[in-house]
Design an enzyme around this catalytic site. Structure first.
Site, PDB file in Angstrom:
ATOM      1  N   PRO A 168       0.780  -1.243   0.000  1.00 53.27           N
ATOM      2  CG  PRO A 168       0.070  -0.903   2.205  1.00 53.27           C
ATOM      3  CD  PRO A 168       0.767  -1.902   1.311  1.00 53.27           C
ATOM      4  CB  CYS A 169       4.427   2.073   0.221  1.00 54.20           C
ATOM      5  SG  CYS A 169       5.148   1.330  -1.235  1.00 54.20           S
TER       6      CYS A 169
END
Length: 192
Positions: free
Chosen positions: A147-148
């Site tokens: 999810p970065c």
């Protein structure tokens, strides 16, 4: 909160909106409530495993309808879970893929299933884009789309202004990397 991210309340409101659309379109997504009070959203699909990466998707109902012969060893079961990341304030797509005899695919095998157009774009981030870790609710290994970069991806989408449709926009952007393609009706209903 950073542009492109959403609060946990906004996440669940968007999930409810997404499930409302799903109930009108394909009824394939559901909320799973666990005994310890955790929740996630789940979808399972059976997809024909062919050498052609642009293969049609076959859902569980059509596989059953076509009879036992359609459930051969060339079919893969993809299980997708949507969870909320407290750390990144965005949704996260977890998934596992297994053959009909229950063998889980390896990360190398998963990467071979990624459409070539995405493989080219993600070649440098290959092992950080799709990773494997313990599922935060189930406690067993699952693959996930890291999810970065999600907030960065989502900050320029119209869904940020109408967060009810955040999940539809996000899944439309990241899902195809791992064989998850939303029907066009999701987008059409969001535009209404």
């Amino acid at each position: 909160m950073a542009a492109g991210s959403i609060s946990e309340d906004e996440f669940w409101n968007s999930i409810i909106s997404f499930l409302t659309l799903s109930s009108k379109i394909d009824r394939k997504w559901m909320i799973i409530d666990t005994q310890n009070g955790a929740r996630y959203v789940k979808k399972t699909e059976i997809i024909k495993d062919t050498e052609n990466k642009e293969h049609p998707i076959e859902d569980e109902d059509s596989a059953v309808f076509q009879g036992e012969e359609s459930l051969d060893q060339s079919n893969l079961t993809w299980e997708y879970h949507i969870l909320y990341s407290q750390s990144f304030s965005v949704p996260v797509l977890y998934f596992n893929v297994h053959t009909q005899n229950g063998k889980l695919l390896s990360l190398d095998e998963i990467w071979k299933k990624v459409p070539e157009t995405y493989q080219e774009r993600l070649s440098e981030d290959r092992w950080t884009f799709i990773s494997q870790q313990e599922h935060p609710v189930l406690g067993c290994p699952y693959f996930y789309l890291h999810p970065c970069h999600t907030a960065e991806l989502m900050k320029n989408t119209p869904a940020v202004t109408d967060k009810r449709h955040y999940i539809v926009a996000w899944l439309s952007a990241v899902g195809p990397v791992v064989g998850l393609n939303l029907p066009l009706e999701y987008g059409k209903l969001c535009a209404c």
